[in-house]
Scaffold this motif. Structure first.
Motif, PDB file in Angstrom:
ATOM      1  N   ARG A 164       5.399   4.161  -1.887  1.00 36.62           N
ATOM      2  CA  ARG A 164       4.980   2.770  -2.070  1.00 36.62           C
ATOM      3  C   ARG A 164       5.692   1.884  -1.058  1.00 36.62           C
ATOM      4  O   ARG A 164       6.901   2.010  -0.842  1.00 36.62           O
ATOM      5  CB  ARG A 164       5.286   2.298  -3.495  1.00 36.62           C
ATOM      6  CG  ARG A 164       4.406   2.962  -4.539  1.00 36.62           C
ATOM      7  CD  ARG A 164       4.747   2.500  -5.946  1.00 36.62           C
ATOM      8  NE  ARG A 164       4.389   1.104  -6.166  1.00 36.62           N
ATOM      9  CZ  ARG A 164       3.213   0.699  -6.641  1.00 36.62           C
ATOM     10  NH1 ARG A 164       2.269   1.582  -6.921  1.00 36.62           N
ATOM     11  NH2 ARG A 164       2.961  -0.580  -6.853  1.00 36.62           N
ATOM     12  N   VAL A 165       4.926   0.987  -0.446  1.00 36.70           N
ATOM     13  CA  VAL A 165       5.450   0.133   0.624  1.00 36.70           C
ATOM     14  C   VAL A 165       5.476  -1.325   0.158  1.00 36.70           C
ATOM     15  O   VAL A 165       4.472  -1.851  -0.324  1.00 36.70           O
ATOM     16  CB  VAL A 165       4.581   0.249   1.899  1.00 36.70           C
ATOM     17  CG1 VAL A 165       5.184  -0.596   3.020  1.00 36.70           C
ATOM     18  CG2 VAL A 165       4.461   1.701   2.328  1.00 36.70           C
TER      19      VAL A 165
ATOM     20  N   CYS B 253      14.779   1.455   3.922  1.00 38.56           N
ATOM     21  CA  CYS B 253      14.729   0.061   4.362  1.00 38.56           C
ATOM     22  C   CYS B 253      14.498  -0.004   5.864  1.00 38.56           C
ATOM     23  O   CYS B 253      15.268   0.563   6.646  1.00 38.56           O
ATOM     24  CB  CYS B 253      16.041  -0.646   4.008  1.00 38.56           C
ATOM     25  SG  CYS B 253      16.137  -2.347   4.617  1.00 38.56           S
ATOM     26  N   VAL B 254      13.423  -0.678   6.254  1.00 41.60           N
ATOM     27  CA  VAL B 254      13.139  -0.930   7.670  1.00 41.60           C
ATOM     28  C   VAL B 254      13.432  -2.405   7.916  1.00 41.60           C
ATOM     29  O   VAL B 254      12.775  -3.279   7.345  1.00 41.60           O
ATOM     30  CB  VAL B 254      11.671  -0.613   8.018  1.00 41.60           C
ATOM     31  CG1 VAL B 254      11.430  -0.819   9.513  1.00 41.60           C
ATOM     32  CG2 VAL B 254      11.319   0.812   7.602  1.00 41.60           C
TER      33      VAL B 254
ATOM     34  N   GLY C 290       0.813  -1.202   0.000  1.00 40.25           N
ATOM     35  CA  GLY C 290       0.000   0.000   0.000  1.00 40.25           C
ATOM     36  C   GLY C 290       0.848   1.254   0.000  1.00 40.25           C
ATOM     37  O   GLY C 290       2.011   1.226  -0.421  1.00 40.25           O
ATOM     38  N   LEU C 291       0.266   2.347   0.481  1.00 35.68           N
ATOM     39  CA  LEU C 291       0.945   3.648   0.448  1.00 35.68           C
ATOM     40  C   LEU C 291       1.050   4.259   1.832  1.00 35.68           C
ATOM     41  O   LEU C 291       0.170   4.074   2.678  1.00 35.68           O
ATOM     42  CB  LEU C 291       0.170   4.614  -0.453  1.00 35.68           C
ATOM     43  CG  LEU C 291       0.014   4.237  -1.929  1.00 35.68           C
ATOM     44  CD1 LEU C 291      -0.966   5.187  -2.608  1.00 35.68           C
ATOM     45  CD2 LEU C 291       1.356   4.263  -2.632  1.00 35.68           C
ATOM     46  N   LEU C 292       2.125   4.973   2.042  1.00 39.12           N
ATOM     47  CA  LEU C 292       2.295   5.790   3.245  1.00 39.12           C
ATOM     48  C   LEU C 292       2.782   7.160   2.794  1.00 39.12           C
ATOM     49  O   LEU C 292       3.888   7.275   2.244  1.00 39.12           O
ATOM     50  CB  LEU C 292       3.296   5.162   4.208  1.00 39.12           C
ATOM     51  CG  LEU C 292       3.663   6.037   5.413  1.00 39.12           C
ATOM     52  CD1 LEU C 292       2.439   6.283   6.284  1.00 39.12           C
ATOM     53  CD2 LEU C 292       4.777   5.425   6.229  1.00 39.12           C
ATOM     54  N   ASN C 293       1.960   8.172   2.978  1.00 36.89           N
ATOM     55  CA  ASN C 293       2.302   9.529   2.523  1.00 36.89           C
ATOM     56  C   ASN C 293       2.640   9.562   1.038  1.00 36.89           C
ATOM     57  O   ASN C 293       3.459  10.370   0.592  1.00 36.89           O
ATOM     58  CB  ASN C 293       3.491  10.089   3.322  1.00 36.89           C
ATOM     59  CG  ASN C 293       3.185  10.286   4.787  1.00 36.89           C
ATOM     60  OD1 ASN C 293       2.053  10.127   5.229  1.00 36.89           O
ATOM     61  ND2 ASN C 293       4.200  10.628   5.561  1.00 36.89           N
ATOM     62  N   GLY C 294       2.059   8.643   0.255  1.00 35.19           N
ATOM     63  CA  GLY C 294       2.348   8.598  -1.172  1.00 35.19           C
ATOM     64  C   GLY C 294       3.533   7.727  -1.534  1.00 35.19           C
ATOM     65  O   GLY C 294       3.798   7.488  -2.718  1.00 35.19           O
TER      66      GLY C 294
ATOM     67  N   ILE D 268       9.451   2.316   0.355  1.00 33.29           N
ATOM     68  CA  ILE D 268       9.691   1.818   1.715  1.00 33.29           C
ATOM     69  C   ILE D 268       9.681   0.296   1.655  1.00 33.29           C
ATOM     70  O   ILE D 268       8.725  -0.317   1.189  1.00 33.29           O
ATOM     71  CB  ILE D 268       8.614   2.309   2.698  1.00 33.29           C
ATOM     72  CG1 ILE D 268       8.607   3.841   2.753  1.00 33.29           C
ATOM     73  CG2 ILE D 268       8.864   1.730   4.096  1.00 33.29           C
ATOM     74  CD1 ILE D 268       7.486   4.404   3.612  1.00 33.29           C
ATOM     75  N   LEU D 269      10.754  -0.286   2.126  1.00 37.74           N
ATOM     76  CA  LEU D 269      10.903  -1.738   2.092  1.00 37.74           C
ATOM     77  C   LEU D 269      11.039  -2.257   3.515  1.00 37.74           C
ATOM     78  O   LEU D 269      11.997  -1.930   4.216  1.00 37.74           O
ATOM     79  CB  LEU D 269      12.143  -2.096   1.273  1.00 37.74           C
ATOM     80  CG  LEU D 269      12.427  -3.550   0.967  1.00 37.74           C
ATOM     81  CD1 LEU D 269      11.263  -4.205   0.240  1.00 37.74           C
ATOM     82  CD2 LEU D 269      13.692  -3.668   0.122  1.00 37.74           C
TER      83      LEU D 269
END
Length: 283
Positions: free
Chosen positions: A81-82, A115-116, A75-79, A193-194
């Motif tokens: 891509r996750v 990267c998280v 999905g999206l977080l603040n636009g 965001i990964l």
């Protein structure tokens, strides 16, 4: 012999031509990464051994939606891509990061690769410490969660903070709530965001993201639920009509027929969606 040629990266997909001994076929994969191209070729080779024809093989690859927790779009977080990936070994992380980097290149945007990562077990983190550091230096921003213990106790005295100290600009947070707050502050459109780790995305961190587009499978479940509620409401309405009107037998029968028709139609629509989407209720 199977080979990939004419490889292209467009938006968030990888296009390739799969070459067979007797011909070739064009395929579009819904994820990036050279390792996924190898996986597609391996799947084609196995299917060929099972006596599937080139047409069926390329059609199956072209319709493949991806595996859970393998560069899975969430999905999206603040636009931004996750994507989520199960990788918890440096070699897996390397392949996943290379795939994510290719997304940024294909988009030609000024976005960052974030990267998280949550290491898995103290013993693995300790044994492969330098390899983890080497790979986690590659993203533009690295965010570290505390090590997931799994079956172990921390008899070594190691922490994700130790990795963080080896990477310029890396961030360490003891709780997922702190990670969520930090991501909300700086993630922006164009970023990738990964989230990587064995347990990371099973936690409350997944609740922060705007959901991905609704799938046909999910839509069919909604339609089926609405049909059940409609049937229940019309049944209640029918009983009330029956108490107030003397000719309730005729009117009740008509109302029952309407309820059955509505419910049956909704079920049939759901079945058609299931049939042509190839998805289950979870999408």
């Amino acid at each position: 012999m199977f080979k990939a040629s004419e490889i292209t990266s467009k938006e968030y997909e990888t296009g390739l031509t799969v070459g067979f001994s007797g011909g070739s076929g064009r395929v579009s994969l819904p994820f990036p990464g050279r390792h996924n191209i190898y996986n597609a070729l391996a799947a084609a080779a196995v299917a060929n051994l099972c006596r599937m024809g080139p047409g069926r093989i390329t059609a199956a690859l072209d319709n493949f939606g991806g595996a859970k927790r393998r560069m899975e779009y969430k999905g999206l977080l603040n636009g931004a891509r996750v994507y989520d990936d199960y990788g918890h070994h440096p070699t897996e992380i390397k392949a996943t990061l290379e795939g994510a980097k290719s997304l940024c290149t294909a988009k030609k945007s000024d976005g960052h690769l974030i990267c998280v990562f949550q290491p898995h077990t103290y013993s693995r983190t300790n044994a492969l410490f330098h390899e983890f550091v080497e790979q986690l230096k590659k993203p533009d921003v690295t965010v570290l969660a505390e090590i997931y213990a799994a079956r172990e106790r921390n008899t070594i005295g190691i922490s994700s903070k130790d990795i963080c100290r080896e990477i310029n600009g890396a961030k360490y947070f003891a709780t997922f709530g702190e990670i969520v707050s930090d991501l909300k502050k700086f993630a922006q459109p164009g970023d990738i965001i990964l989230t990587i780790g064995a347990e990371l995305f099973k936690t409350s961190i997944q609740s922060i993201f705007e959901p991905a587009d609704i799938s046909f499978g999910t839509l069919s479940a909604i339609i089926l639920s609405v049909s059940i509620l409609l049937k229940l409401w019309l049944s209640i309405f029918n009983r009330k009509i029956g108490k107030r009107i003397n000719s309730s037998v005729i009117k009740a029968t008509a109302t029952d027929s309407l309820a059955d028709a509505a419910a049956t139609s909704a079920v049939l629509i759901s079945m058609v969606i299931f049939r042509f989407s190839g998805l289950n209720v979870d999408g």
